[in-house]
Every structure is written in structure tokens, then in C-alpha cells.
Design a protein around this motif. Sequence first.
Motif, mmCIF file in Angstrom:
data_model
loop_
_atom_site.group_PDB
_atom_site.id
_atom_site.type_symbol
_atom_site.label_atom_id
_atom_site.label_comp_id
_atom_site.label_asym_id
_atom_site.label_seq_id
_atom_site.Cartn_x
_atom_site.Cartn_y
_atom_site.Cartn_z
ATOM 1 N N ALA A 146 34.417 49.141 37.453
ATOM 2 C CA ALA A 146 33.026 49.224 37.009
ATOM 3 C C ALA A 146 32.432 50.605 37.269
ATOM 4 O O ALA A 146 31.756 51.176 36.400
ATOM 5 N N ILE A 147 32.677 51.143 38.446
ATOM 6 C CA ILE A 147 32.140 52.466 38.789
ATOM 7 C C ILE A 147 32.712 53.536 37.857
ATOM 8 O O ILE A 147 31.996 54.411 37.375
ATOM 9 N N ALA A 148 34.018 53.446 37.588
ATOM 10 C CA ALA A 148 34.647 54.418 36.694
ATOM 11 C C ALA A 148 34.080 54.315 35.281
ATOM 12 O O ALA A 148 33.766 55.321 34.649
ATOM 13 N N ALA A 149 33.911 53.096 34.790
ATOM 14 C CA ALA A 149 33.395 52.896 33.439
ATOM 15 C C ALA A 149 31.922 53.277 33.343
ATOM 16 O O ALA A 149 31.470 53.771 32.307
ATOM 17 N N ALA A 150 31.173 53.070 34.412
ATOM 18 C CA ALA A 150 29.732 53.365 34.393
ATOM 19 C C ALA A 150 29.454 54.838 34.134
ATOM 20 O O ALA A 150 28.441 55.182 33.525
ATOM 21 N N GLY A 151 30.363 55.693 34.577
ATOM 22 C CA GLY A 151 30.170 57.132 34.390
ATOM 23 C C GLY A 151 30.143 57.565 32.936
ATOM 24 O O GLY A 151 29.588 58.608 32.610
ATOM 25 N N ILE A 152 30.735 56.772 32.064
ATOM 26 C CA ILE A 152 30.762 57.119 30.634
ATOM 27 C C ILE A 152 30.085 56.047 29.784
ATOM 28 O O ILE A 152 30.128 56.120 28.557
ATOM 29 N N ALA A 153 29.466 55.058 30.416
ATOM 30 C CA ALA A 153 28.911 53.906 29.691
ATOM 31 C C ALA A 153 27.929 54.321 28.603
ATOM 32 O O ALA A 153 28.043 53.872 27.453
ATOM 33 N N ASP A 154 26.973 55.168 28.944
ATOM 34 C CA ASP A 154 25.981 55.573 27.943
ATOM 35 C C ASP A 154 26.603 56.432 26.845
ATOM 36 O O ASP A 154 26.176 56.358 25.691
ATOM 37 N N ASP A 155 27.621 57.211 27.193
ATOM 38 C CA ASP A 155 28.286 58.055 26.194
ATOM 39 C C ASP A 155 29.003 57.222 25.132
ATOM 40 O O ASP A 155 29.143 57.655 23.994
ATOM 41 N N ILE A 156 29.482 56.048 25.514
ATOM 42 C CA ILE A 156 30.234 55.212 24.570
ATOM 43 C C ILE A 156 29.457 53.971 24.149
ATOM 44 O O ILE A 156 29.996 53.085 23.509
ATOM 45 N N GLY A 157 28.177 53.892 24.540
ATOM 46 C CA GLY A 157 27.309 52.810 24.090
ATOM 47 C C GLY A 157 27.559 51.471 24.748
ATOM 48 O O GLY A 157 27.546 50.437 24.081
ATOM 49 N N CYS A 158 27.786 51.476 26.056
ATOM 50 C CA CYS A 158 28.104 50.240 26.773
ATOM 51 C C CYS A 158 27.120 49.952 27.898
ATOM 52 O O CYS A 158 26.483 50.859 28.432
ATOM 53 N N THR A 159 27.053 48.698 28.253
ATOM 54 C CA THR A 159 26.427 48.261 29.493
ATOM 55 C C THR A 159 27.524 47.601 30.311
ATOM 56 O O THR A 159 28.190 46.678 29.826
ATOM 57 N N ILE A 160 27.748 48.091 31.518
ATOM 58 C CA ILE A 160 28.765 47.546 32.402
ATOM 59 C C ILE A 160 28.075 46.585 33.363
ATOM 60 O O ILE A 160 27.088 46.939 34.004
ATOM 61 N N THR A 161 28.591 45.374 33.479
ATOM 62 C CA THR A 161 28.032 44.380 34.387
ATOM 63 C C THR A 161 29.119 43.847 35.307
ATOM 64 O O THR A 161 30.157 43.378 34.829
ATOM 65 N N VAL A 162 28.879 43.942 36.605
ATOM 66 C CA VAL A 162 29.765 43.320 37.586
ATOM 67 C C VAL A 162 29.111 42.020 38.009
ATOM 68 O O VAL A 162 27.950 41.998 38.418
ATOM 69 N N LEU A 163 29.859 40.933 37.882
ATOM 70 C CA LEU A 163 29.369 39.630 38.322
ATOM 71 C C LEU A 163 30.077 39.259 39.611
ATOM 72 O O LEU A 163 31.296 39.085 39.627
ATOM 73 N N GLY A 164 29.315 39.168 40.685
ATOM 74 C CA GLY A 164 29.860 38.704 41.947
ATOM 75 C C GLY A 164 29.925 37.196 41.908
ATOM 76 O O GLY A 164 28.891 36.524 41.873
ATOM 77 N N THR A 165 31.143 36.663 41.841
ATOM 78 C CA THR A 165 31.343 35.221 41.656
ATOM 79 C C THR A 165 31.879 34.602 42.934
ATOM 80 O O THR A 165 33.062 34.697 43.226
ATOM 81 N N PRO A 166 31.034 33.943 43.714
ATOM 82 C CA PRO A 166 31.467 33.367 44.983
ATOM 83 C C PRO A 166 32.298 32.098 44.796
ATOM 84 O O PRO A 166 32.322 31.511 43.714
ATOM 85 N N ALA A 167 32.961 31.730 45.857
ATOM 86 C CA ALA A 167 33.613 30.418 45.972
ATOM 87 C C ALA A 167 34.627 30.118 44.878
ATOM 88 O O ALA A 167 34.717 28.987 44.418
ATOM 89 N N GLU A 189 30.049 31.431 51.555
ATOM 90 C CA GLU A 189 29.693 32.022 52.848
ATOM 91 C C GLU A 189 30.017 33.513 52.882
ATOM 92 O O GLU A 189 30.035 34.122 53.945
ATOM 93 N N GLU A 190 30.246 34.119 51.739
ATOM 94 C CA GLU A 190 30.731 35.508 51.655
ATOM 95 C C GLU A 190 29.594 36.513 51.819
ATOM 96 O O GLU A 190 29.394 37.381 50.974
ATOM 97 N N GLU A 191 28.869 36.404 52.905
ATOM 98 C CA GLU A 191 27.702 37.267 53.110
ATOM 99 C C GLU A 191 28.091 38.730 53.290
ATOM 100 O O GLU A 191 27.477 39.618 52.698
ATOM 101 N N LYS A 192 29.094 38.989 54.123
ATOM 102 C CA LYS A 192 29.510 40.377 54.346
ATOM 103 C C LYS A 192 30.108 40.978 53.072
ATOM 104 O O LYS A 192 29.736 42.089 52.659
ATOM 105 N N ALA A 193 31.045 40.256 52.473
ATOM 106 C CA ALA A 193 31.732 40.785 51.291
ATOM 107 C C ALA A 193 30.752 41.076 50.161
ATOM 108 O O ALA A 193 30.802 42.145 49.542
ATOM 109 N N SER A 194 29.847 40.131 49.879
ATOM 110 C CA SER A 194 28.912 40.354 48.768
ATOM 111 C C SER A 194 27.942 41.488 49.097
ATOM 112 O O SER A 194 27.570 42.265 48.212
ATOM 113 N N THR A 195 27.547 41.604 50.364
ATOM 114 C CA THR A 195 26.659 42.703 50.766
ATOM 115 C C THR A 195 27.364 44.045 50.634
ATOM 116 O O THR A 195 26.784 45.012 50.112
ATOM 117 N N TRP A 196 28.604 44.135 51.086
ATOM 118 C CA TRP A 196 29.350 45.394 50.980
ATOM 119 C C TRP A 196 29.552 45.788 49.519
ATOM 120 O O TRP A 196 29.454 46.967 49.162
#
Length: 198
Positions: free
Chosen positions: A153-174, A83-90
Motif C-alpha cells: 500500500a505504501i509503495a502504491a500510494a506514492g504513485i496513486a494520484d499519478d495513475i488515478g487510483c485510491t489505495i485502501t488498506v482494510l485492517g481485517t481482524p479475527a 484482541e489485536e490492539e497492538k497489531a492494529s495500532t502499529w
Amino acid sequence: CSGTATVLRSRLLRAQSRACWHWAACFSSAGARELSVLSALCDTCIAIANSPKNQIRETLSRYQPRLVDLSRRIHANPELGFEEEKASTWMAELLTAAGFDVEKGICELPTAFRATAGTGPLRIPICAEYDSLPGIGHACGHNLIAAMSAGAAIAAAGIADDIGCTITVLGTPAEEVGDGGGKMLLLSRPDKFAPDSP
């Protein structure tokens, strides 16, 4: 010599705006040898200022107020599992604003999401939890986990392409539902969960 002075002045101004401002006073009275030393020091200072570690610090510093606000909003608005509609949206809004490509409702779970940044072959997943406990709210600190996951994730994303990474955040409910909740459901649907799936 005037060309060299112009280049050094330009370097010094860049360095001054970063971390070397205290050397600016030396510039006007410096001789050729001192200018050479100042130039090397400014190059070093600029390299430090542009280092990945420093970029991460600067990004976290910029996003700190938004991350604290996210944590406090989730804490003040506890939502039970699935039921985490607000949290996942934010979370999705913050990550979208930070340049992530966000997919909401993955694996047929309305409050699950996947947010990606970077294009490198090395994939770094970060799980975000944001549900609360019945009757007592965020006693397990999922508001903090959500904000810290977003911040990392936001901090790592800023250098992701420089270090050859893809950063993925998984929103895991419940997560509090038991038996792994949303995480187990995400993993049980690999055809819908895989990053390259439609």
C-alpha cells in the motif's frame, strides 16, 4: 553556448545524483556533439529514475526496515481475533506516518481500520490480517501478511494520484476465528463499511 553549458551542467548534476554519476568525468572534456549525446543520455536516465516502477522500488527500499520491524513486533506479540490492539495500532501508526488517512474502529470493530491514500476513481483495496492462532501464535504468518499489505500500500500510494487510483488498506481482524471473522462482519455492514460513509 554558455547558457547551454549551464543547462547541461544542471541536468548532469541532477542525473549524477540519481544514476548517471559515471558520466560526470566526461563532461569537462566533451565537445558540442558529445554534450548533445550526454544531454540525451541524461534525459533518458532521469526519466528512468522518475518512472513509477523506480519510485516504487525506492519507496520500498526506504520503508524496508520499518516493515521488517512491524512484522517482527507483531510476531513477538501474538494477539487473538478481535484482541489485536497492538497489531492494529502499529499498522495504523505506520500508515499514518506514510501519509494515509486512517480510520480506526470501523464497522464498530475496535481492531478494524481503513487507511486511504490517493484520490483517483480506480480503487485498489488491500486486506491486512494480523491475528494469531490460539496456543501457537503466528503459525499462519499473519505478521508477514500485515507487513506485506502495508508495504504494498505504501509503495502504491506514492504513485496513486499519478495513475488515478485510491489505495485502501482494510485492517481485517479475527481472520482465524472461522467463517471469515472480521471480513464477514465488515461486509455485512455495508452502510458503515462503504468508503464514503460517515
